[in-house]
Design a protein around this motif. Sequence first.
Motif, PDB file in Angstrom:
ATOM      1  N   VAL A 174       0.864  -1.173   0.000  1.00 40.50           N
ATOM      2  CA  VAL A 174       0.000   0.000   0.000  1.00 40.50           C
ATOM      3  C   VAL A 174       0.907   1.231   0.000  1.00 40.50           C
ATOM      4  CG1 VAL A 174      -1.775   1.287   1.227  1.00 40.50           C
ATOM      5  CG2 VAL A 174      -1.835  -1.218   1.204  1.00 40.50           C
ATOM      6  N   SER A 175       0.718   2.083  -0.990  1.00 41.33           N
ATOM      7  CA  SER A 175       1.570   3.270  -1.147  1.00 41.33           C
ATOM      8  C   SER A 175       0.724   4.531  -1.046  1.00 41.33           C
ATOM      9  CB  SER A 175       2.286   3.241  -2.504  1.00 41.33           C
ATOM     10  OG  SER A 175       3.084   2.078  -2.642  1.00 41.33           O
ATOM     11  N   PHE A 176       1.252   5.515  -0.362  1.00 44.22           N
ATOM     12  CA  PHE A 176       0.604   6.819  -0.239  1.00 44.22           C
ATOM     13  C   PHE A 176       1.499   7.868  -0.881  1.00 44.22           C
ATOM     14  CE2 PHE A 176      -0.791   4.258   3.378  1.00 44.22           C
ATOM     15  CZ  PHE A 176      -2.167   4.331   3.230  1.00 44.22           C
ATOM     16  N   ARG A 177       0.890   8.724  -1.698  1.00 45.02           N
ATOM     17  CA  ARG A 177       1.650   9.754  -2.407  1.00 45.02           C
ATOM     18  C   ARG A 177       0.973  11.104  -2.226  1.00 45.02           C
ATOM     19  NH1 ARG A 177       5.321   7.305  -5.833  1.00 45.02           N
ATOM     20  NH2 ARG A 177       4.992   5.058  -6.089  1.00 45.02           N
ATOM     21  N   ASN A 178       1.782  12.154  -2.316  1.00 43.59           N
ATOM     22  CA  ASN A 178       1.228  13.495  -2.196  1.00 43.59           C
ATOM     23  C   ASN A 178       0.696  13.974  -3.547  1.00 43.59           C
ATOM     24  OD1 ASN A 178       3.459  14.284  -3.691  1.00 43.59           O
ATOM     25  ND2 ASN A 178       4.513  15.229  -1.969  1.00 43.59           N
ATOM     26  N   ALA A 179       0.222  15.209  -3.600  1.00 42.13           N
ATOM     27  CA  ALA A 179      -0.384  15.731  -4.829  1.00 42.13           C
ATOM     28  C   ALA A 179       0.597  15.796  -5.987  1.00 42.13           C
ATOM     29  CB  ALA A 179      -0.981  17.114  -4.555  1.00 42.13           C
ATOM     30  N   ASP A 180       1.909  15.839  -5.703  1.00 41.63           N
ATOM     31  CA  ASP A 180       2.922  15.863  -6.752  1.00 41.63           C
ATOM     32  C   ASP A 180       3.337  14.471  -7.194  1.00 41.63           C
ATOM     33  OD1 ASP A 180       2.979  18.646  -6.704  1.00 41.63           O
ATOM     34  OD2 ASP A 180       4.457  18.670  -5.071  1.00 41.63           O
ATOM     35  N   GLY A 181       2.744  13.435  -6.589  1.00 39.49           N
ATOM     36  CA  GLY A 181       3.088  12.067  -6.942  1.00 39.49           C
ATOM     37  C   GLY A 181       4.269  11.515  -6.170  1.00 39.49           C
ATOM     38  N   ARG A 182       4.796  12.273  -5.226  1.00 38.06           N
ATOM     39  CA  ARG A 182       5.952  11.792  -4.460  1.00 38.06           C
ATOM     40  C   ARG A 182       5.497  10.813  -3.385  1.00 38.06           C
ATOM     41  NH1 ARG A 182       8.661  13.141   0.184  1.00 38.06           N
ATOM     42  NH2 ARG A 182       7.244  14.907   0.589  1.00 38.06           N
ATOM     43  N   LEU A 183       6.215   9.693  -3.280  1.00 37.39           N
ATOM     44  CA  LEU A 183       5.911   8.686  -2.274  1.00 37.39           C
ATOM     45  C   LEU A 183       6.206   9.226  -0.880  1.00 37.39           C
ATOM     46  CD1 LEU A 183       5.105   5.668  -1.791  1.00 37.39           C
ATOM     47  CD2 LEU A 183       7.564   5.178  -1.770  1.00 37.39           C
ATOM     48  N   VAL A 184       5.213   9.164   0.013  1.00 36.34           N
ATOM     49  CA  VAL A 184       5.412   9.661   1.377  1.00 36.34           C
ATOM     50  C   VAL A 184       5.371   8.538   2.403  1.00 36.34           C
ATOM     51  CG1 VAL A 184       4.511  11.950   0.840  1.00 36.34           C
ATOM     52  CG2 VAL A 184       2.939  10.164   1.659  1.00 36.34           C
ATOM     53  N   LEU A 185       4.783   7.393   2.030  1.00 36.69           N
ATOM     54  CA  LEU A 185       4.700   6.267   2.965  1.00 36.69           C
ATOM     55  C   LEU A 185       4.374   5.006   2.185  1.00 36.69           C
ATOM     56  CD1 LEU A 185       4.761   5.535   6.042  1.00 36.69           C
ATOM     57  CD2 LEU A 185       2.263   5.686   5.982  1.00 36.69           C
ATOM     58  N   ARG A 186       4.980   3.899   2.613  1.00 33.75           N
ATOM     59  CA  ARG A 186       4.711   2.609   1.990  1.00 33.75           C
ATOM     60  C   ARG A 186       4.587   1.567   3.089  1.00 33.75           C
ATOM     61  NH1 ARG A 186       8.743   1.213  -2.521  1.00 33.75           N
ATOM     62  NH2 ARG A 186       7.268   2.425  -3.773  1.00 33.75           N
ATOM     63  N   ARG A 187       3.574   0.711   2.950  1.00 36.96           N
ATOM     64  CA  ARG A 187       3.338  -0.339   3.928  1.00 36.96           C
ATOM     65  C   ARG A 187       3.070  -1.661   3.208  1.00 36.96           C
ATOM     66  NH1 ARG A 187       5.456   2.331   7.114  1.00 36.96           N
ATOM     67  NH2 ARG A 187       4.630   3.339   9.001  1.00 36.96           N
ATOM     68  N   THR A 188       3.662  -2.750   3.714  1.00 36.61           N
ATOM     69  CA  THR A 188       3.357  -4.080   3.210  1.00 36.61           C
ATOM     70  C   THR A 188       2.234  -4.668   4.052  1.00 36.61           C
ATOM     71  OG1 THR A 188       5.646  -4.429   2.491  1.00 36.61           O
ATOM     72  CG2 THR A 188       4.280  -6.383   2.773  1.00 36.61           C
ATOM     73  N   VAL A 189       1.249  -5.265   3.390  1.00 36.37           N
ATOM     74  CA  VAL A 189       0.084  -5.773   4.103  1.00 36.37           C
ATOM     75  C   VAL A 189      -0.219  -7.190   3.635  1.00 36.37           C
ATOM     76  CG1 VAL A 189      -1.465  -4.733   2.395  1.00 36.37           C
ATOM     77  CG2 VAL A 189      -2.345  -5.328   4.648  1.00 36.37           C
TER      78      VAL A 189
END
Length: 429
Positions: free
Chosen positions: A186-201
Amino acid sequence: MRTRGKTGLVMASCAALLTTLLGGQVASATSHGAAPREDAPKILTPYPMFSPNGDGVHDRLAVGYQLRVAAPVRIRVEPDTDAKVAPFTVELGRQRAGRHTWTWDGRTPQGRLVPHSYYRIHVITPQGSDYAFAEADLEFGGGLYVEDRYGAKKSVVPKVYPRSEEVRDVVPLTAHAEDGVRRAVVSFRNADGRLVLRRTVRISRRWGGEVVWEGRDGRGRPLPPGRYTGTVSGMDRVGNRGASEPIPLYVSGDRLVWREETRTMAAEEAMTPPCVGSSWPECWAYLPQGEVTPSVQFPGGLTHRADPNPDVWGRAESTYFVRVPEAVRGLDGIRVSFVGAPTNPGETDEGHLSTEASREDGVVVSSSSTGQTPWDEDPVYGDGQEWDSRSKRLPPGAWWEFWTDGDAGDDAFDVASFALDLRYLVVAE
């Protein structure tokens, strides 16, 4: 696997049937139509799903079939959806009786890769034909879903409040992926598309995988306010890699604080229909066994008069619902008290009150004058969500029930008013 369009239900049903018949990755061909001739061909056990993406994992479909008699054979491939590919036929020539295999690489005779879709594979001879479904799986199927929306529409972007000091705020999410995917990212990105957090689930076949969005980076620091997105990515059992469609999320610069309040109201003011949260047609067939009418002795109150007929239940009841849309995370707890008196002076009839009467753990408070429930920390409708797919979506609210019961000898009771205690989180002013 991801189905699309108006034939999605048909596709999913076929896939379920194939998987059920043989289980796991290998499924039996399914013949249709009239009873075949004894000398007609018969499809044996094609692999129902393949992935002709060139990665060497399940790239080819092996279609096994049996001929009762020697005959010229042709294969016809037809898309079972509105996939933009024309049906085509492959001539295999005359073959002897017995078992044979035709292997398909997922391409047309012109060498064009077919799109992701279900296909009917026909084996045709002069004696008849047989066919089965197969899937050319070229897409990773998955999605990220908001677990709790607290009555908001799906079009409303869920907010998280990482700057809250009184509570560690989160937005619960569920990651889903097609069968065979046991782990995803699961990846979270900001409005510019930059990765801010990644989690394995870990993904459960039945429940999916749980993950929370806190609006914080990997070090636990609140992210800047603004829009973000979340996706699920991974590799499925036939080798497809990809990511789901992004869902919108929002990090707020505000913070949440606790609010406790008491609302006092006349009984008639708060009363609501008994099926407030349901759109099931049968719910509206509800027939009260007693009667609820405006009170004579308490302006704004209600008289509950049970049906004296011993052959019926006799209960006279009223239900109440007070909306609390400002409860950002639903209601943490409610407590209700009532004031009233027997309808007939000098009698000892009681009124009964509960915030949980429809649940097995319901607590009932009974009195001839006044009573108060304990705090209910899991109130009905407190999270604002519908109970099922056909129920109406409501904002968070407090629900309770009041009644008299002829079976208990409480024939008539007047309730004057209610006092509602609430505890919930709101956006700080």
